[in-house]
Design an enzyme around this catalytic site. Structure first.
Site, PDB file in Angstrom:
ATOM      1  N   HIS A 194      -4.889  26.673  36.672  1.00  0.00           N
ATOM      2  CA  HIS A 194      -4.748  27.987  35.911  1.00  0.00           C
ATOM      3  C   HIS A 194      -5.910  28.916  36.510  1.00  0.00           C
ATOM      4  O   HIS A 194      -5.895  30.140  36.075  1.00  0.00           O
ATOM      5  CB  HIS A 194      -5.070  27.685  34.407  1.00  0.00           C
ATOM      6  CG  HIS A 194      -3.783  27.192  33.817  1.00  0.00           C
ATOM      7  ND1 HIS A 194      -2.490  27.503  34.098  1.00  0.00           N
ATOM      8  CD2 HIS A 194      -3.714  26.182  33.058  1.00  0.00           C
ATOM      9  CE1 HIS A 194      -1.615  26.584  33.198  1.00  0.00           C
ATOM     10  NE2 HIS A 194      -2.431  25.586  32.571  1.00  0.00           N
ATOM     11  N   ASP A 207       3.119  20.005  36.402  1.00  0.00           N
ATOM     12  CA  ASP A 207       2.449  20.044  35.042  1.00  0.00           C
ATOM     13  C   ASP A 207       3.149  21.041  34.167  1.00  0.00           C
ATOM     14  O   ASP A 207       4.114  21.917  34.611  1.00  0.00           O
ATOM     15  CB  ASP A 207       1.007  21.070  35.272  1.00  0.00           C
ATOM     16  CG  ASP A 207       0.140  21.107  33.960  1.00  0.00           C
ATOM     17  OD1 ASP A 207      -0.656  20.350  33.918  1.00  0.00           O
ATOM     18  OD2 ASP A 207       0.699  21.958  33.144  1.00  0.00           O
ATOM     19  N   HIS A 257       2.910  22.983  32.269  1.00  0.00           N
ATOM     20  CA  HIS A 257       2.329  24.597  32.032  1.00  0.00           C
ATOM     21  C   HIS A 257       2.400  25.153  33.529  1.00  0.00           C
ATOM     22  O   HIS A 257       1.980  24.645  34.457  1.00  0.00           O
ATOM     23  CB  HIS A 257       0.990  24.887  31.348  1.00  0.00           C
ATOM     24  CG  HIS A 257       0.768  24.207  29.953  1.00  0.00           C
ATOM     25  ND1 HIS A 257       0.239  23.009  29.856  1.00  0.00           N
ATOM     26  CD2 HIS A 257       1.146  24.927  28.850  1.00  0.00           C
ATOM     27  CE1 HIS A 257       0.324  22.617  28.567  1.00  0.00           C
ATOM     28  NE2 HIS A 257       0.777  23.914  27.952  1.00  0.00           N
ATOM     29  N   ASP A 289       1.511  16.401  31.262  1.00  0.00           N
ATOM     30  CA  ASP A 289       1.968  16.761  29.902  1.00  0.00           C
ATOM     31  C   ASP A 289       3.356  17.339  29.541  1.00  0.00           C
ATOM     32  O   ASP A 289       3.471  17.556  28.453  1.00  0.00           O
ATOM     33  CB  ASP A 289       0.875  17.974  29.502  1.00  0.00           C
ATOM     34  CG  ASP A 289       0.519  18.859  30.784  1.00  0.00           C
ATOM     35  OD1 ASP A 289       1.395  18.825  31.719  1.00  0.00           O
ATOM     36  OD2 ASP A 289      -0.289  19.832  30.692  1.00  0.00           O
TER      37      ASP A 289
END
Length: 315
Positions: free
Chosen positions: A128, A165, A167, A252
């Site tokens: 990120h 991931d 996200h 995740d």
């Protein structure tokens, strides 16, 4: 005979402390290491020594102001580095340099032919982090630093980053979206924080066509992911023919993770890894550098990383 799979780890990664109750906690790595010792995988992998990444390596992807901000914020004891969830402690700057350095060591070993592939159990995570901003638990973009190192040091002409991931890897996409020498593929729950990663985001300028976003609806499980790999991920990798594949390996999307709503299980990650392994074998002599991103349910994280490493070993 020792394997040609590496596991990058250092106990200094435990010194990064985001504070009580924060999901990105040292126990994530403790759980992974304990599981690998329990099932014998630790002993089957090589463990290269690592060192801090030089600041000039960080500056290949981040603005000087960003590096200075993280360094000075940590030195001053500042605990929250953005508007909310990216926390740090005085040790975090040096630990973040070591996390990036772990990825550099993996690139050295894989591009140098010492290892076929490697998993980097590093923290803080990275995908990120933007050119000039911390975000989403991430200080420096570890994978992006590794990509530029592989290009600068080893002449890799085309590098692929596969981000699974749950996200979206906004930082990695934005760092490379105008660069046709880097293919970025992301499978992520959508809509979900950070809100980027629509299918329509395909790259900019000369990089148009080298970003592939595959939004996954909440509730997506193993079959949906395998279908996305067969339909989109593998053909795109095959057409791009990278010299090296990075995996931004968040775990995740597991059904037990508290921060999302997908339905993968531990064995799902073994299946996804085996598909990437087969593709890497055809395209780039098997060269894979996998880097830990998210995954916050400790038992699920440890089991998923074990499944991933078992597949990297070729089991």
């Amino acid at each position: 005979m020792s394997s040609r799979t590496g596991f990058i780890y250092n106990e200094r990664f435990l010194l990064h402390d985001a504070g009580t109750g924060h999901p990105e906690r040292p126990d994530r790595l403790r759980a992974i290491v304990a599981r690998l010792h329990e099932n014998g995988l630790w002993q089957r992998m090589q463990h290269p020594l690592i060192d801090d990444a030089p600041e000039e390596r960080i500056l290949r992807v981040h603005a000087p102001e960003h590096l200075a901000f993280v360094r000075e914020a940590c030195a001053s004891g500042r605990r929250i580095l953005d508007g909310g969830d990216t926390h740090a402690c005085p040790a975090s700057y040096e630990v973040a340099l070591l996390a990036a350095g772990g990825v550099l060591a993996a690139v050295d070993a894989v591009m140098g032919g010492i290892l076929a592939n490697a998993f980097c159990a590093v923290r803080p995570p990275g995908h990120h982090a933007e050119r000039n901003a911390v975000m989403g638990f991430c200080l420096f973009n570890n994978v992006a630093v590794g990509v530029r190192y592989a290009q600068d040091q080893y002449g890799a002409r085309r590098v692929a980053v596969l981000d699974w991931d749950v996200h979206h890897g906004n930082g990695t996409q934005h760092l490379f979206e105008s660069d046709p020498s880097v293919l970025f593929i992301s499978l992520h729950e959508y809509p979900l924080w950070p809100g980027t990663g629509a299918r329509s985001e395909t790259g900019l300028g000369a990089g148009d066509g080298t970003t592939l976003n595959i939004p996954m609806p909440a509730g997506s499980g193993e079959e949906a992911y395998l279908e996305a790999f067969r339909r989109d991920v593998l053909p795109t990798l095959d057409g791009y023919r990278p010299d090296l594949i990075f995996i931004s390996a968040g775990f995740d999307a597991h059904r037990d993770d508290p921060l999302a709503h997908c339905e993968l299980v531990e064995e799902s990650y073994a299946k996804l890894t085996s598909l990437v392994m087969a593709e890497a074998g055809r395209l780039c002599s098997g060269r894979i550098v996998s880097v830990l991103e998210g995954g916050y349910a400790l038992r699920a994280l440890a089991g998923s990383v074990a499944a991933h490493c078992r597949a990297l070993l070729g089991d």
